[in-house]
Design an enzyme around this catalytic site. Structure first.
Site, PDB file in Angstrom:
ATOM      1  N   ARG A  77      -4.228  -4.229   7.562  1.00 26.23           N
ATOM      2  CA  ARG A  77      -5.247  -3.229   7.898  1.00 26.23           C
ATOM      3  C   ARG A  77      -6.515  -3.897   8.434  1.00 26.23           C
ATOM      4  O   ARG A  77      -7.148  -3.399   9.370  1.00 26.23           O
ATOM      5  CB  ARG A  77      -5.596  -2.391   6.669  1.00 26.23           C
ATOM      6  N   TYR A 127       5.663  -8.656   8.729  1.00 26.33           N
ATOM      7  CA  TYR A 127       5.433  -7.221   8.836  1.00 26.33           C
ATOM      8  C   TYR A 127       5.651  -6.765  10.278  1.00 26.33           C
ATOM      9  O   TYR A 127       5.422  -7.514  11.223  1.00 26.33           O
ATOM     10  CB  TYR A 127       3.982  -6.866   8.459  1.00 26.33           C
ATOM     11  N   ASP A 168       0.834  -1.206   0.000  1.00 28.45           N
ATOM     12  CA  ASP A 168       0.000   0.000   0.000  1.00 28.45           C
ATOM     13  C   ASP A 168       0.868   1.256   0.000  1.00 28.45           C
ATOM     14  O   ASP A 168       2.014   1.229   0.473  1.00 28.45           O
ATOM     15  CB  ASP A 168      -0.900   0.020   1.231  1.00 28.45           C
ATOM     16  N   ASP A 208      -6.740   2.556   7.834  1.00 31.91           N
ATOM     17  CA  ASP A 208      -5.410   3.142   8.002  1.00 31.91           C
ATOM     18  C   ASP A 208      -5.533   4.656   7.907  1.00 31.91           C
ATOM     19  O   ASP A 208      -6.623   5.205   8.062  1.00 31.91           O
ATOM     20  CB  ASP A 208      -4.411   2.559   6.985  1.00 31.91           C
TER      21      ASP A 208
END
Length: 282
Positions: free
Chosen positions: A183, A77, A49, A91
């Site tokens: 997310r 992550y 993203d 987000d």
């Protein structure tokens, strides 16, 4: 011996690790590298993203055949969730639409809530995502205010650990399968805790055995730009996308946050200057 960029044969085929800058889309990075190094065939192995940074893998030449294989590998992550607030995009792409109390939560309660998201789970992707609905990207519908139903899908979360709890912020490390949306994990954790949550920072640190520590920056790529042959003029002037121009990615709320932070910083600097004692003169 460590391989340098100068040792790569991009036309024949290479796997190139890039550290994606903030606000750049994955396509922005592919286009930048393609134009800078004049590579004919190039693609990326897994989208990041615009508000995520970290490992983006590019494949060139014959190595583009390995894209599907690389994409299928597990991902790691790290990042930060903010409890007590939700956004439509889960987000900072969109503005906060709801706030709820969070201060009553204990570290133990927050940590315990992560257990239900371990293993094989059903996860619904965000409406602000590249998932296709009737031939259109979900984010295209979302940004025009259209409603759409996205079906849940099966993903696997192998590791979900909290590395720092400093309410309202919670830092995490996640190891997961292809197709997992961090997310959505933020949204789901917020629902489980009853206070809401959204993602404020995300870094992809690993894909399979490939690690962000071994990735090149775009500045390193730029330094390798080959000289243009003498007498050859560019077809059109080069237009580089500014690091702070998020409009094309639909990041108006993030841009507003950055503007507010800059204004606050400038205000504080001006206040400090006004409060500073005068320097005596002879």
């Amino acid at each position: 011996m460590t391989k340098t960029l100068a040792d790569y044969d991009f036309e024949t085929g290479e796997v190139l690790l890039l550290d994606k800058p903030l606000t750049w889309t994955s396509f922005d990075v592919v286009r930048k590298v393609k134009n800078t190094l004049r590579i004919k065939k190039i693609g990326h192995a897994g989208t990041l993203d615009p508000l995520a940074t970290g490992l983006l893998i590019l494949c060139t030449g014959k190595k583009t055949k390995e894209i599907d294989l690389i994409q299928a590998q597990e991902k790691e992550y790290t990042g930060t969730f903010r409890l007590g607030e939700t956004t439509p995009s889960f987000d900072l792409e969109t503005a906060v639409d709801m706030a709820r109390p969070y201060a009553h939560l204990t570290d133990e309660e927050i940590t315990a809530a992560t257990a239900q998201f371990m293993g094989l789970i059903q996860q619904t992707p965000p409406i602000f995502s590249a998932v296709k609905i009737d031939g259109k990207r979900a984010y295209e519908l979302a940004r025009t205010g259209q409603e759409a139903e996205i079906k849940a899908k099966s993903v696997e979360i192998k590791t979900f650990e909290l590395t720092r709890i400093a309410l309202p912020e919670v830092d995490f490390r996640v190891v997961c399968s292809k197709g997992t949306y961090i997310r959505s994990l933020a949204r789901d954790l917020g629902v489980a805790l009853g206070c809401g949550a959204h993602l404020t920072r995300l870094v992809r640190t690993r894909i399979g055995e490939y690690r962000v520590e071994d990735a090149f920056t775009l500045e390193a790529i730029e330094a390798l730009r080959p000289p243009r042959p003498e007498g050859e003029a560019p077809a059109r002037p080069r237009r580089e996308r500014p690091h702070t121009a998020p409009n094309r990615a639909g990041l108006q709320y993030f841009a507003a946050l950055q503007a507010d932070a800059l204004a606050a910083k400038e205000h504080e600097a001006a206040k400090d200057a006004a409060d500073a004692p005068e320097t005596p003169t002879e």
